[in-house]
Design a protein around this motif. Structure first.
Motif, PDB file in Angstrom:
ATOM      1  N   ALA A 115       0.971  -1.229  -0.061  1.00 27.32           N
ATOM      2  CA  ALA A 115       0.124   0.008  -0.105  1.00 27.32           C
ATOM      3  C   ALA A 115       0.768   1.231  -0.081  1.00 27.32           C
ATOM      4  O   ALA A 115       0.554   2.166  -0.858  1.00 27.32           O
ATOM      5  CB  ALA A 115      -1.054   0.017   1.038  1.00 27.32           C
ATOM      6  N   LEU A 116       2.023   1.350   0.587  1.00 24.91           N
ATOM      7  CA  LEU A 116       2.708   2.367   0.653  1.00 24.91           C
ATOM      8  C   LEU A 116       3.588   2.613  -0.316  1.00 24.91           C
ATOM      9  O   LEU A 116       3.498   3.781  -1.092  1.00 24.91           O
ATOM     10  CB  LEU A 116       4.001   2.138   1.996  1.00 24.91           C
ATOM     11  CG  LEU A 116       4.888   3.230   1.903  1.00 24.91           C
ATOM     12  CD1 LEU A 116       4.305   4.636   2.222  1.00 24.91           C
ATOM     13  CD2 LEU A 116       5.973   2.888   3.269  1.00 24.91           C
ATOM     14  N   ASN A 117       4.095   1.614  -0.923  1.00 22.83           N
ATOM     15  CA  ASN A 117       4.683   1.747  -2.413  1.00 22.83           C
ATOM     16  C   ASN A 117       3.772   2.255  -3.317  1.00 22.83           C
ATOM     17  O   ASN A 117       4.137   3.142  -4.334  1.00 22.83           O
ATOM     18  CB  ASN A 117       5.075   0.345  -2.837  1.00 22.83           C
ATOM     19  CG  ASN A 117       6.804   0.163  -2.331  1.00 22.83           C
ATOM     20  OD1 ASN A 117       7.029   0.917  -1.771  1.00 22.83           O
ATOM     21  ND2 ASN A 117       7.290  -1.096  -2.588  1.00 22.83           N
ATOM     22  N   GLY A 118       2.261   1.746  -3.405  1.00 21.15           N
ATOM     23  CA  GLY A 118       1.696   2.115  -4.288  1.00 21.15           C
ATOM     24  C   GLY A 118       1.237   3.721  -4.096  1.00 21.15           C
ATOM     25  O   GLY A 118       1.395   4.560  -5.149  1.00 21.15           O
ATOM     26  N   ASP A 199      14.599  11.157   2.569  1.00 22.29           N
ATOM     27  CA  ASP A 199      14.241  10.321   1.134  1.00 22.29           C
ATOM     28  C   ASP A 199      15.332   9.973   0.757  1.00 22.29           C
ATOM     29  O   ASP A 199      16.533  10.530   0.404  1.00 22.29           O
ATOM     30  CB  ASP A 199      13.584  11.438   0.378  1.00 22.29           C
ATOM     31  CG  ASP A 199      12.239  12.041   1.162  1.00 22.29           C
ATOM     32  OD1 ASP A 199      11.758  11.418   1.961  1.00 22.29           O
ATOM     33  OD2 ASP A 199      11.754  13.028   0.312  1.00 22.29           O
ATOM     34  N   ARG A 200      15.350   8.515   0.314  1.00 22.28           N
ATOM     35  CA  ARG A 200      16.506   7.853  -0.186  1.00 22.28           C
ATOM     36  C   ARG A 200      16.686   8.052  -1.734  1.00 22.28           C
ATOM     37  O   ARG A 200      17.683   8.491  -2.367  1.00 22.28           O
ATOM     38  CB  ARG A 200      16.137   6.235  -0.272  1.00 22.28           C
ATOM     39  CG  ARG A 200      17.120   5.254  -1.166  1.00 22.28           C
ATOM     40  CD  ARG A 200      16.765   3.992  -1.052  1.00 22.28           C
ATOM     41  NE  ARG A 200      16.821   3.343   0.007  1.00 22.28           N
ATOM     42  CZ  ARG A 200      17.714   2.983   0.515  1.00 22.28           C
ATOM     43  NH1 ARG A 200      18.758   2.800   0.026  1.00 22.28           N
ATOM     44  NH2 ARG A 200      17.718   2.272   1.879  1.00 22.28           N
ATOM     45  N   PHE A 201      15.527   8.735  -2.484  1.00 19.88           N
ATOM     46  CA  PHE A 201      15.489   8.856  -3.778  1.00 19.88           C
ATOM     47  C   PHE A 201      15.385  10.590  -4.035  1.00 19.88           C
ATOM     48  O   PHE A 201      15.069  10.845  -5.155  1.00 19.88           O
ATOM     49  CB  PHE A 201      14.357   8.144  -4.569  1.00 19.88           C
ATOM     50  CG  PHE A 201      14.080   6.678  -4.355  1.00 19.88           C
ATOM     51  CD1 PHE A 201      15.458   5.948  -5.099  1.00 19.88           C
ATOM     52  CD2 PHE A 201      13.700   6.164  -3.591  1.00 19.88           C
ATOM     53  CE1 PHE A 201      15.433   4.694  -5.075  1.00 19.88           C
ATOM     54  CE2 PHE A 201      13.544   4.761  -3.688  1.00 19.88           C
ATOM     55  CZ  PHE A 201      14.473   3.952  -4.088  1.00 19.88           C
ATOM     56  N   PHE A 207      11.808   5.475 -11.487  1.00 21.80           N
ATOM     57  CA  PHE A 207      11.192   4.203 -12.463  1.00 21.80           C
ATOM     58  C   PHE A 207      10.640   3.305 -11.316  1.00 21.80           C
ATOM     59  O   PHE A 207      11.433   2.449 -10.757  1.00 21.80           O
ATOM     60  CB  PHE A 207      12.486   3.606 -13.107  1.00 21.80           C
ATOM     61  CG  PHE A 207      12.937   4.455 -13.934  1.00 21.80           C
ATOM     62  CD1 PHE A 207      12.522   4.628 -15.328  1.00 21.80           C
ATOM     63  CD2 PHE A 207      14.158   5.374 -13.596  1.00 21.80           C
ATOM     64  CE1 PHE A 207      13.251   5.497 -16.312  1.00 21.80           C
ATOM     65  CE2 PHE A 207      14.734   6.089 -14.500  1.00 21.80           C
ATOM     66  CZ  PHE A 207      14.429   6.432 -15.838  1.00 21.80           C
ATOM     67  N   PRO A 208       9.306   3.207 -11.162  1.00 16.81           N
ATOM     68  CA  PRO A 208       8.624   2.022 -10.263  1.00 16.81           C
ATOM     69  C   PRO A 208       8.854   0.618 -10.996  1.00 16.81           C
ATOM     70  O   PRO A 208       8.895   0.539 -12.060  1.00 16.81           O
ATOM     71  CB  PRO A 208       7.282   2.551 -10.423  1.00 16.81           C
ATOM     72  CG  PRO A 208       6.990   3.898 -10.934  1.00 16.81           C
ATOM     73  CD  PRO A 208       8.431   4.090 -11.600  1.00 16.81           C
ATOM     74  N   VAL A 216       3.514  -2.360  -7.322  1.00 15.49           N
ATOM     75  CA  VAL A 216       4.824  -2.008  -7.193  1.00 15.49           C
ATOM     76  C   VAL A 216       5.578  -2.514  -5.969  1.00 15.49           C
ATOM     77  O   VAL A 216       5.020  -2.395  -4.906  1.00 15.49           O
ATOM     78  CB  VAL A 216       4.810  -0.173  -6.900  1.00 15.49           C
ATOM     79  CG1 VAL A 216       6.170   0.449  -6.883  1.00 15.49           C
ATOM     80  CG2 VAL A 216       3.905   0.420  -8.114  1.00 15.49           C
ATOM     81  N   VAL A 217       6.746  -3.203  -6.271  1.00 16.71           N
ATOM     82  CA  VAL A 217       7.628  -3.651  -5.349  1.00 16.71           C
ATOM     83  C   VAL A 217       8.732  -2.914  -5.073  1.00 16.71           C
ATOM     84  O   VAL A 217       9.266  -3.221  -3.812  1.00 16.71           O
ATOM     85  CB  VAL A 217       8.021  -5.177  -5.411  1.00 16.71           C
ATOM     86  CG1 VAL A 217       6.908  -5.960  -5.856  1.00 16.71           C
ATOM     87  CG2 VAL A 217       8.736  -5.221  -7.183  1.00 16.71           C
ATOM     88  N   ALA A 218       9.257  -1.912  -5.768  1.00 13.15           N
ATOM     89  CA  ALA A 218      10.474  -1.310  -5.561  1.00 13.15           C
ATOM     90  C   ALA A 218      10.508  -0.016  -6.515  1.00 13.15           C
ATOM     91  O   ALA A 218       9.719   0.140  -7.513  1.00 13.15           O
ATOM     92  CB  ALA A 218      11.623  -2.238  -5.658  1.00 13.15           C
ATOM     93  N   PHE A 219      11.439   0.678  -6.430  1.00 13.43           N
ATOM     94  CA  PHE A 219      11.823   1.983  -7.318  1.00 13.43           C
ATOM     95  C   PHE A 219      13.298   1.921  -7.607  1.00 13.43           C
ATOM     96  O   PHE A 219      14.041   1.432  -6.728  1.00 13.43           O
ATOM     97  CB  PHE A 219      11.441   3.097  -6.413  1.00 13.43           C
ATOM     98  CG  PHE A 219       9.867   3.330  -5.917  1.00 13.43           C
ATOM     99  CD1 PHE A 219       9.185   3.773  -6.867  1.00 13.43           C
ATOM    100  CD2 PHE A 219       9.641   2.891  -5.039  1.00 13.43           C
ATOM    101  CE1 PHE A 219       7.691   3.792  -6.613  1.00 13.43           C
ATOM    102  CE2 PHE A 219       8.150   2.794  -4.312  1.00 13.43           C
ATOM    103  CZ  PHE A 219       7.198   3.474  -5.372  1.00 13.43           C
TER     104      PHE A 219
END
Length: 660
Positions: A115-118, A199-201, A207-208, A216-219
Motif C-alpha cells: 500500500a505504501l509503495n502504491g 528520502d532515499r531517492f 522508475f517504479p 509496485v515492489v520497488a523503485f
C-alpha cells in the motif's frame, strides 16, 4: 490459506471444457476436444482437452494440467488467484483457514508495504506533473532528453522525487503511513545523527518496479547531476516484498506480447525497455538493475522458452551478454543474440527507428549463441592456436550447460563445423565436463546406444514401439528413472502381476514392489515433485487399502500446480499409442499389460537402485580422497564400499536377467 476441502469443491465443480472454451475454440473429436494451442503458434491442432480426466495436454509444446492450471498459465496468475477466479465462476465461496499470529503479522506487513509503495508511486508521478521542480527537472529529462511521450510516462508510472531531502517522508507520515514501513521499503533512510527520516531517492527521476501481477515492489532512481562520487542509479533495498533476483523490469507490461510472439527480448536497463515499448516492440524486459539471475530466467520461462539478448555495442555489453547466456542455456531455454551498431544501445536504437525497423533488424541480425560466441572469440583469438584451443574450451563449457541431449548433439555438430574440429573430440570433452560437474554419464550412454543400434539390426525398427518397450535404459538419468517409477504408480499401482522366483511364480502388486524396494534401503527421490507424488500416493494407498486404485484426480487436481502438471504428463504419456499393424503381419507377439508389468516394474526398480548405489559409491570414493581421515574413518569407508559393491554386483546380475 485456502483449505483442502474448498480446493476439492472447486475442482469438482470446474468444467474444463467450459473454462478452456472461454479462451479457445474447441472442436469435439471422439471423446475429447481439440484446438490450436493458445500457448504457442501452430496451424495444426495439437491441444487436447479430456473431459473425463479433467485435464488438458498440448502435444506440441508440452503444456498440460487441469482447469485451474490453465487459468494460471493463460492469465499469469498465482494458484490462489486462479482458484478464486474459477470458484467465482461457479459461485463457490472460498474459505481460508485461520492464520497464525506470525502469518497474520507478516501478511499485514506485506500488504502495508504494498500500500505504501502504491501511494509513493502516485506521489512521485503527481510531483512530476504538478510541481514546478518536477516539471522543470524530471519532466524535461523524460520528454526532451529521452523522448518519452506523455502516454509512455504515464504507462510506466514514471515520476520525480523532490530535492528537498525529506518531502516524501514527511508527506507519507502526514498521510498516516508508519515510519517502520517507510524504512523497510527503502523509501526513507533513518539518520544516524538524530533518528530523523530523509528520502532515499531525493533529487532523482523515478522508475517504479512492478511485479508480475502489476503491484509496485520497488523503485529505481536516476540522478541527473554530474557528481561522479554518487552512483547514477539507486535502487530500493531488498525487503519482504522485493527481491531483485526474482523481478524482471517491464515483465508486467510485456507478458502478453511475450506469450503471443513466443519470444522475450532481454535488454539491460529501464530506459531500454521503455523506449522499445514506445517504439511498438513490447515483448521486452530487463534484469532490474542487477546481473541476470536463475530466478529471473525461470520467471521468464513461464511465458516462453525463447530469449533474444540484445547487447550494447561496447565491449562491456558484449561480455555481460556472454555471462548470461550460459545461465539461460542451463535452464533449457533457447537463446539467440543480437548485436547493435557500436554507437547504439537499445534505448537510442529504438528512439531512432520504427517498430517494423527494430523487428526487422532483430530478425536479420540475430544468431544462435554458438555462432555469436564463435564469431566474437575468433576475432580475439585470430591465428593463435593456443587462444583458439581456449576458445573451443569456452564454447564447450556453454554446450555443457544444455540439459537436453538432442540440443547438445546439434550444437556439438555446429561447433565442430565452425571451429573445424573433430566432432568426436568435442563429444568426449562435453561428456567429461558434464560427468565432472554433475555425475552425468554421457559417454557411457553413448557407448550403450551404439551397442543397442547393433542389436536392433536383428529386430523390427517400427518407431511405434510403446514407451515401455523403449523404456528406461541403463544410461538413463536418476531423474528419468524416478519419473518411470512414478508413472508405474500412477497408472498401474493397484495392478497385480506375477514374478518368477526360481521355479515359482509369485503374485506381486506394483505399489507394494516399489514401496518395499525403496523402503528396504531408506531411499527418497531426489526430484521434489516426484517425491511429493510418491508420498501422496503412499498416504492414499494406505488410507484406501492396499490393492485399491488411487484416483488420478488426487494428482491432476493437486494443490501444487507442478504436481498436477507432472501427473498429467505422466498419465498421458502413452495414451496415444496404437500397436502398428506391422506387428500382426509379422506375427510378433504384443505383450499384455500383466506381461509388461512383470518385466518393466522390476527392471525400473533395479535400474534406479543401481543408480543410487553408484552415487553412494562415488560419494564414499570422494571421501577417501580427503587428507585428514583417521584410520578408523578409512576402515569405515572401506567397509561401506565393500557392502555397496556387493549390492551393485547383485543388482547387475538381476539386470542382466531382466534386460537381456
Amino acid at each position: 490459506m485456502i483449505d483442502r476441502e474448498t480446493v476439492d469443491r472447486v475442482f469438482a465443480a470446474a468444467n474444463i471444457v467450459e473454462i478452456i472454451g472461454d479462451y479457445v475454440t474447441l472442436k469435439k473429436k471422439g471423446v475429447n476436444y481439440v484446438a490450436c494451442c493458445p500457448f504457442h503458434n501452430e496451424k495444426t491442432p495439437s491441444f487436447v482437452v479430456s473431459p473425463s480426466k479433467g485435464v488438458y495436454k498440448c502435444f506440441g509444446c508440452g503444456e498440460g494440467g487441469n482447469a485451474v492450471n490453465f487459468v494460471m498459465k493463460h492469465e499469469s496468475m498465482t494458484f490462489p488467484e486462479a482458484l478464486k477466479a474459477v470458484a467465482k465462476r461457479y459461485g463457490i465461496e472460498i474459505k481460508e483457514r485461520e492464520l497464525s499470529e506470525e502469518e497474520v503479522r507478516r501478511n499485514d506487513d506485506r500488504e502495508s508495504m504494498f500500500a505504501l509503495n502504491g501511494w509513493a508511486a502516485d506521489y512521485f508521478a503527481d510531483y512530476l506533473y504538478n510541481s514546478e521542480e518536477g516539471r522543470s527537472v524530471g519532466l524535461t529529462y523524460f520528454s526532451q532528453k529521452r523522448g518519452f511521450t506523455e502516454a509512455t510516462i504515464r504507462k510506466f508510472g514514471l515520476g520525480y522525487c523532490s530535492a528537498q531531502g525529506a518531502a516524501l517522508s514527511r508527506t507519507a507520515r502526514e498521510a498516516g503511513y508508519r515510519e517502520e514501513y517507510l524504512v523497510d521499503t527503502g523509501l526513507s533512510i533513518r539518520s544516524d545523527r538524530d533518528g530523523s527520516l530523509f528520502d532515499r531517492f531525493r533529487d532523482r527521476v523515478i522508475f517504479p518496479v512492478h511485479n508480475i501481477s502489476g503491484r509496485v515492489v520497488a523503485f529505481g532512481g536516476r540522478i541527473l547531476g554530474t557528481n561522479k562520487n554518487v552512483g547514477k542509479y539507486l535502487n530500493s533495498p531488498e525487503s519482504i516484498i522485493y527481491s531483485k533476483k526474482n523481478e524482471l523490469y517491464g515483465l508486467f507490461f510485456a507478458k502478453r506480447a511475450i506469450q503471443q510472439q513466443d519470444v522475450a527480448i532481454m535488454v539491460e536497463g529501464y530506459t531500454d525497455v521503455i523506449s522499445m515499448h514506445q517504439a511498438g516492440v513490447e515483448n521486452v524486459v530487463a534484469s532490474s538493475g542487477t546481473s541476470l539471475t536463475t530466478e529471473q530466467i525461470r520467471l521468464l520461462k513461464r511465458f516462453t522458452k525463447n530469449i533474444t539478448v540484445i547487447y550494447d555495442g561496447d565491449a562491456a555489453g558484449i561480455h555481460a551478454s556472454l555471462r548470461g547466456i550460459d545461465m539461460i542455456l542451463a535452464e533449457g531455454m533457447n537463446v539467440r543474440v543480437v548485436g547493435l551498431p557500436p554507437e547504439d544501445d537499445p534505448d537510442s536504437f529504438a528512439r531512432s527507428h520504427t517498430a517494423d525497423q527494430v523487428r526487422g533488424y532483430v530478425l536479420e541480425n540475430e544468431v544462435d549463441f554458438i555462432t555469436f560466441k564463435a564469431q566474437l572469440l575468433m576475432r580475439e583469438a585470430q591465428h593463435d592456436p593456443i587462444r583458439k584451443a581456449a576458445l573451443i574450451g569456452d564454447m564447450v563449457q556453454s554446450i555443457v550447460q544444455i540439459p537436453d541431449a538432442i540440443h547438445r548433439s546439434v550444437y556439438v555438430k555446429e561447433c565442430a563445423r565452425i571451429m573445424d574440429v573433430d566432432e568426436n573430440v568435442l563429444i568426449a570433452e562435453v561428456a567429461r565436463k558434464r560427468h565432472t560437474a554433475a555425475g552425468d554419464r554421457e559417454t557411457e550412454e553413448f557407448m550403450r546406444r551404439q551397442a543397442r543400434q547393433q542389436q536392433t539390426e536383428q529386430t523390427p525398427t517400427d518407431t511405434t514401439l510403446p514407451a515401455y518397450k523403449q523404456g528406461v535404459r541403463g544410461g538413463s538419468s536418476t531423474e528419468a528413472l524416478e519419473g518411470e517409477l512414478v508413472k508405474y504408480l500412477l497408472k498401474y499401482g493397484h495392478c497385480d502381476f506375477e514374478l518368477k522366483e526360481g521355479r515359482t511364480m509369485v503374485a506381486c502388486n506394483v505399489a507394494e514392489v516399489i514401496f518395499a524396494d525403496l523402503d528396504a534401503d531408506g531411499i527418497r527421490f531426489r526430484n521434489p515433485i516426484y517425491n511429493e507424488i510418491l508420498n501422496t500416493y503412499r498416504t492414499e494407498w494406505e488410507r484406501l487399502g492396499r490393492g485399491t486404485e488411487v484416483p488420478a484426480n488426487y494428482f491432476t487436481s493437486h494443490i501444487n500446480p507442478e504436481v498436477s502438471k507432472t501427473a498429467v504428463d505422466l498419465l498421458w504419456a502413452d495414451d496415444n499409442y496404437v500397436p502398428s499393424q506391422l506387428w500382426s503381419r509379422k506375427e510378433i507377439h504384443i505383450e499384455s499389460e500383466t506381461e509388461m508389468l512383470s518385466i518393466g516394474v522390476p527392471r525400473a526398480v533395479a535400474l534406479y537402485k543401481s543408480k543410487v548405489v553408484e552415487r553412494f559409491i562415488e560419494e564414499q570414493n570422494a571421501r577417501l580422497k580427503e587428507d585428514d581421515l583417521s584410520e578408523e574413518e578409512v576402515l569405515e569407508i572401506m567397509q561401506k564400499l565393500s557392502k555397496l559393491n556387493a549390492i551393485r554386483v547383485s543388482l547387475s546380475r538381476k539386470l542382466d536377467r531382466l534386460i537381456l
